[in-house]
Design a protein around this motif. Sequence first.
Motif, PDB file in Angstrom:
ATOM      1  N   THR A  25      -5.961   3.428   6.436  1.00  0.00           N
ATOM      2  CA  THR A  25      -6.012   3.394   7.900  1.00  0.00           C
ATOM      3  C   THR A  25      -4.724   2.848   8.523  1.00  0.00           C
ATOM      4  OG1 THR A  25      -7.086   1.230   7.845  1.00  0.00           O
ATOM      5  CG2 THR A  25      -8.517   3.183   7.923  1.00  0.00           C
ATOM      6  N   THR A  26      -3.703   2.646   7.701  1.00  0.00           N
ATOM      7  CA  THR A  26      -2.431   2.150   8.204  1.00  0.00           C
ATOM      8  C   THR A  26      -1.855   3.146   9.210  1.00  0.00           C
ATOM      9  OG1 THR A  26      -1.964   1.064   6.095  1.00  0.00           O
ATOM     10  CG2 THR A  26      -0.085   1.479   7.550  1.00  0.00           C
ATOM     11  N   LEU A  51       2.655   0.911   1.924  1.00  0.00           N
ATOM     12  CA  LEU A  51       1.458   1.195   2.720  1.00  0.00           C
ATOM     13  C   LEU A  51       0.244   0.863   1.857  1.00  0.00           C
ATOM     14  CD1 LEU A  51       2.595   4.622   4.193  1.00  0.00           C
ATOM     15  CD2 LEU A  51       2.756   2.373   5.243  1.00  0.00           C
ATOM     16  N   ASP A  52      -0.552  -0.120   2.300  1.00  0.00           N
ATOM     17  CA  ASP A  52      -1.635  -0.637   1.473  1.00  0.00           C
ATOM     18  C   ASP A  52      -3.007  -0.141   1.868  1.00  0.00           C
ATOM     19  OD1 ASP A  52       0.256  -2.129   0.080  1.00  0.00           O
ATOM     20  OD2 ASP A  52       0.086  -3.810   1.468  1.00  0.00           O
ATOM     21  N   SER A  53      -3.134   0.501   2.999  1.00  0.00           N
ATOM     22  CA  SER A  53      -4.442   0.912   3.490  1.00  0.00           C
ATOM     23  C   SER A  53      -4.383   2.348   3.996  1.00  0.00           C
ATOM     24  CB  SER A  53      -4.891  -0.021   4.614  1.00  0.00           C
ATOM     25  OG  SER A  53      -6.041   0.480   5.249  1.00  0.00           O
ATOM     26  N   THR A  57      -2.463   8.273  10.695  1.00  0.00           N
ATOM     27  CA  THR A  57      -2.774   7.329   9.618  1.00  0.00           C
ATOM     28  C   THR A  57      -2.277   7.876   8.289  1.00  0.00           C
ATOM     29  OG1 THR A  57      -4.946   8.283   9.124  1.00  0.00           O
ATOM     30  CG2 THR A  57      -4.866   6.536  10.795  1.00  0.00           C
TER      31      THR A  57
END
Length: 139
Positions: free
Chosen positions: A115-116, A111-113, A30
């Motif tokens: 947890t990506t 990448l916005d999260s 992640t």
Amino acid sequence: MRLFYQQKVIGKKSRKLQKIPFSIEEPVTTLQELLVQLVTQQVQQYNDKKVDTPLHLYLTDQQIEDAAQHGKVHFGEKKNDTLQSVDQAISTMLQAFQDELFLVLHNEDSLDSLTTPLTLQEDDVFTFIKLTMLAGRIW
């Protein structure tokens, strides 16, 4: 695995993006795991940097030219001898990401999260863009 990162501060036009190599030892799945490893490495490098004054107090013309391209000419000394906390740095980084104070790009993808899921390949490039707040008034 060798990866690269580059940093950009919005509003600084003269700075060229320079790919800085870093390696990860543990497999990451992640974005959060990658950022934690990178911040840990950076804090350890900072803490390992010597506080001593250099033996020579001059820079070569080439060193001045290289430093000027990055926007800061300095002797490379560390002014503060206190060790920084890895846990505090990680906490600050996670809070800054959640507050959207910086953006992360993996190659060309945003990448916005935290947890990506990541699929890493050798020599991938991560770009960090520090966002700045606009000053002004709303009428």
